[in-house]
Scaffold this motif. Sequence first.
Motif, PDB file in Angstrom:
ATOM      1  N   CYS A   1       4.427 -13.695  -5.117  1.00  0.00           N
ATOM      2  CA  CYS A   1       3.288 -13.507  -4.218  1.00  0.00           C
ATOM      3  C   CYS A   1       1.972 -13.730  -4.960  1.00  0.00           C
ATOM      4  O   CYS A   1       1.779 -13.204  -6.066  1.00  0.00           O
ATOM      5  CB  CYS A   1       3.332 -12.094  -3.617  1.00  0.00           C
ATOM      6  SG  CYS A   1       1.996 -11.791  -2.444  1.00  0.00           S
TER       7      CYS A   1
ATOM      8  N   ALA B   1       0.831  -1.656   0.942  1.00  0.00           N
ATOM      9  CA  ALA B   1       1.605  -2.652   0.191  1.00  0.00           C
ATOM     10  C   ALA B   1       2.791  -1.959  -0.460  1.00  0.00           C
ATOM     11  O   ALA B   1       2.883  -0.731  -0.451  1.00  0.00           O
ATOM     12  CB  ALA B   1       0.724  -3.283  -0.877  1.00  0.00           C
ATOM     13  N   ALA B   2       3.697  -2.745  -1.005  1.00  0.00           N
ATOM     14  CA  ALA B   2       4.855  -2.184  -1.718  1.00  0.00           C
ATOM     15  C   ALA B   2       5.040  -3.007  -2.982  1.00  0.00           C
ATOM     16  O   ALA B   2       5.952  -3.820  -3.084  1.00  0.00           O
ATOM     17  CB  ALA B   2       6.099  -2.243  -0.836  1.00  0.00           C
ATOM     18  N   TYR B   3       4.109  -2.777  -3.933  1.00  0.00           N
ATOM     19  CA  TYR B   3       4.149  -3.594  -5.150  1.00  0.00           C
ATOM     20  C   TYR B   3       5.371  -3.274  -6.009  1.00  0.00           C
ATOM     21  O   TYR B   3       5.769  -2.113  -6.146  1.00  0.00           O
ATOM     22  CB  TYR B   3       2.867  -3.376  -5.992  1.00  0.00           C
ATOM     23  CG  TYR B   3       2.949  -4.133  -7.289  1.00  0.00           C
ATOM     24  CD1 TYR B   3       2.732  -5.512  -7.317  1.00  0.00           C
ATOM     25  CD2 TYR B   3       3.344  -3.501  -8.471  1.00  0.00           C
ATOM     26  CE1 TYR B   3       2.893  -6.230  -8.492  1.00  0.00           C
ATOM     27  CE2 TYR B   3       3.509  -4.217  -9.647  1.00  0.00           C
ATOM     28  CZ  TYR B   3       3.273  -5.580  -9.645  1.00  0.00           C
ATOM     29  OH  TYR B   3       3.449  -6.292 -10.805  1.00  0.00           O
TER      30      TYR B   3
ATOM     31  N   ASN C   1      11.123  -8.224   0.188  1.00  0.00           N
ATOM     32  CA  ASN C   1      10.252  -7.045   0.093  1.00  0.00           C
ATOM     33  C   ASN C   1       9.799  -6.644   1.503  1.00  0.00           C
ATOM     34  O   ASN C   1       8.610  -6.713   1.831  1.00  0.00           O
ATOM     35  CB  ASN C   1       9.043  -7.383  -0.797  1.00  0.00           C
ATOM     36  CG  ASN C   1       8.236  -6.141  -1.159  1.00  0.00           C
ATOM     37  OD1 ASN C   1       8.603  -5.022  -0.787  1.00  0.00           O
ATOM     38  ND2 ASN C   1       7.137  -6.327  -1.862  1.00  0.00           N
TER      39      ASN C   1
ATOM     40  N   LEU D   1      -0.857 -12.525  -4.466  1.00  0.00           N
ATOM     41  CA  LEU D   1      -1.698 -11.330  -4.610  1.00  0.00           C
ATOM     42  C   LEU D   1      -1.186 -10.380  -5.691  1.00  0.00           C
ATOM     43  O   LEU D   1      -1.694  -9.269  -5.828  1.00  0.00           O
ATOM     44  CB  LEU D   1      -1.746 -10.558  -3.287  1.00  0.00           C
ATOM     45  CG  LEU D   1      -2.761 -11.005  -2.237  1.00  0.00           C
ATOM     46  CD1 LEU D   1      -2.689 -10.068  -1.051  1.00  0.00           C
ATOM     47  CD2 LEU D   1      -4.172 -11.017  -2.784  1.00  0.00           C
ATOM     48  N   ALA D   2      -0.186 -10.818  -6.445  1.00  0.00           N
ATOM     49  CA  ALA D   2       0.505  -9.893  -7.355  1.00  0.00           C
ATOM     50  C   ALA D   2      -0.436  -9.223  -8.353  1.00  0.00           C
ATOM     51  O   ALA D   2      -0.321  -8.021  -8.595  1.00  0.00           O
ATOM     52  CB  ALA D   2       1.620 -10.623  -8.083  1.00  0.00           C
TER      53      ALA D   2
ATOM     54  N   CYS E   1       6.677  -4.357   2.495  1.00  0.00           N
ATOM     55  CA  CYS E   1       5.271  -4.699   2.251  1.00  0.00           C
ATOM     56  C   CYS E   1       4.614  -5.182   3.549  1.00  0.00           C
ATOM     57  O   CYS E   1       4.738  -6.340   3.930  1.00  0.00           O
ATOM     58  CB  CYS E   1       5.144  -5.756   1.162  1.00  0.00           C
ATOM     59  SG  CYS E   1       3.397  -6.024   0.787  1.00  0.00           S
TER      60      CYS E   1
ATOM     61  N   CYS F   1       7.038  -8.980  -7.554  1.00  0.00           N
ATOM     62  CA  CYS F   1       5.958  -9.680  -6.829  1.00  0.00           C
ATOM     63  C   CYS F   1       5.323 -10.758  -7.704  1.00  0.00           C
ATOM     64  O   CYS F   1       4.799 -11.751  -7.197  1.00  0.00           O
ATOM     65  CB  CYS F   1       4.861  -8.691  -6.416  1.00  0.00           C
ATOM     66  SG  CYS F   1       5.367  -7.503  -5.179  1.00  0.00           S
TER      67      CYS F   1
ATOM     68  N   CYS G   1      -2.456  -6.524  -6.544  1.00  0.00           N
ATOM     69  CA  CYS G   1      -1.642  -5.362  -6.158  1.00  0.00           C
ATOM     70  C   CYS G   1      -1.159  -4.594  -7.384  1.00  0.00           C
ATOM     71  O   CYS G   1      -1.062  -3.367  -7.354  1.00  0.00           O
ATOM     72  CB  CYS G   1      -0.462  -5.793  -5.298  1.00  0.00           C
ATOM     73  SG  CYS G   1      -0.976  -6.501  -3.738  1.00  0.00           S
TER      74      CYS G   1
HETATM   75  S1  SF4 Z   1       1.940  -8.739  -4.366  1.00  0.00           S
HETATM   76 FE1  SF4 Z   1       1.103  -7.238  -2.950  1.00  0.00          FE
HETATM   77  S2  SF4 Z   1       1.002  -8.264  -0.970  1.00  0.00           S
HETATM   78 FE2  SF4 Z   1       2.323  -9.475  -2.273  1.00  0.00          FE
HETATM   79  S3  SF4 Z   1       4.391  -8.731  -1.786  1.00  0.00           S
HETATM   80 FE3  SF4 Z   1       3.704  -7.603  -3.581  1.00  0.00          FE
HETATM   81  S4  SF4 Z   1       2.750  -5.755  -2.805  1.00  0.00           S
HETATM   82 FE4  SF4 Z   1       2.963  -7.156  -1.078  1.00  0.00          FE
END
Ligand code: SF4
Length: 389
Positions: free
Chosen positions: A311, A301-303, A49, A313-314, A52, A307, A317
Amino acid sequence: MSESQGSAPPTTPPRERTTAIRQRLAELRGPTVVPRPLDARALAALAANPGCRRRALLDGAGVDKGALAEALGSPSAAFGQSQFAIARGTTFESRVKADGGTELLRLLHEHVGAGGEPPKDAAVPDLSAAGPEGRAARTALALREATASGAWTLLDHPMLVLNVAGSPAYLEPDAVVVAPDGRWTVVEIKSFPMIDAAADPAKVGAAARQAAVYALALERVAHLTEGAEVAHSVLLVCPKDFSNLPTASLVDVRKQLSVTRRQLARLTRIEEIADGLEPGASFDPDRPAPELTRTVESVPAAYAPECLAACELAFHCRERARAADAVTALGRGLRAELGGLTTIGEVLSAARAASGDADDPTVAALRRAATLRAEALAGARCAEAAACS
Ligand code: SF4
């Protein structure tokens, strides 16, 4: 402008520039937060990704994204192995490397078809040194010495370094084997089983992407070493069937290698992303949630649904992408099909002919789909009415 507010000018000597970047990243992480090292798994996810900037900055600064997600009030998307799986993996790896790595070298020898007797008494150099930089330098020296010696050499948990978006990332593969012909092979030892010589393709794919990151880091050293060549197939070692006996297969990682190389090269430099933040901004989980949310949201960001498997933070996001009505929340494939239409509102409006250029193939396809849907629904209603009368 102070160093903490922007990247150092290009004329700054490299050492001072590196120190300035490190200071800036430490500020972003939080003064008391221990940096989280970037591993090959995280790098493979980052390469998947590259658009992001949020992840690139957080990973580059060594931010604990799980702790950050919780401080933001979102659950942290959990992945990785359970403690039980980690313990099982460690036991299996010790078994594979026992006795100076004899079994591991036998498996490699067998799969590369080197001919003759499998190597015994391979050299296993001591790679210990202070800190990751010291260990990476020690590994590079051991690789050069092993190549010059022309003897089978097993490097157990070497330390490799890869430049990622302008910052060094230190990586530790399970092993690298140097063959007498100067070929360096990455070895990945996994605890998932290989049943009838085949393993779960998704797990093999993840292992291949991870191994490609190691191979990329090795290439940097190989370019400076006469007679060295990095093998583009890695040795994947797994338990055989449901036993604890090791078995292996060679996995061709040329495709993963070229994708990772290209994607990592596309990453925006970390200091450039950091320059877009307000002075004094930080991802320190001890900061108040509203301030943290503002800082996180200030980095693009590029959700995508992928993700969720890659990730921490999914969930955060995803919630933001849904709130913004972004089509990315529906998946990268659909996003690519929709061209310039970036919100679900725009897509629906174009489908209902309330907006959009009728000559645009995407808009035309949406209108055609909307017409077909309306006809199908009308047909279903007629059939229902006929059945009830
Ligand atoms: S969850 Fe958010 S920070 Fe993590 S890769 Fe996806 S968009 Fe980016």
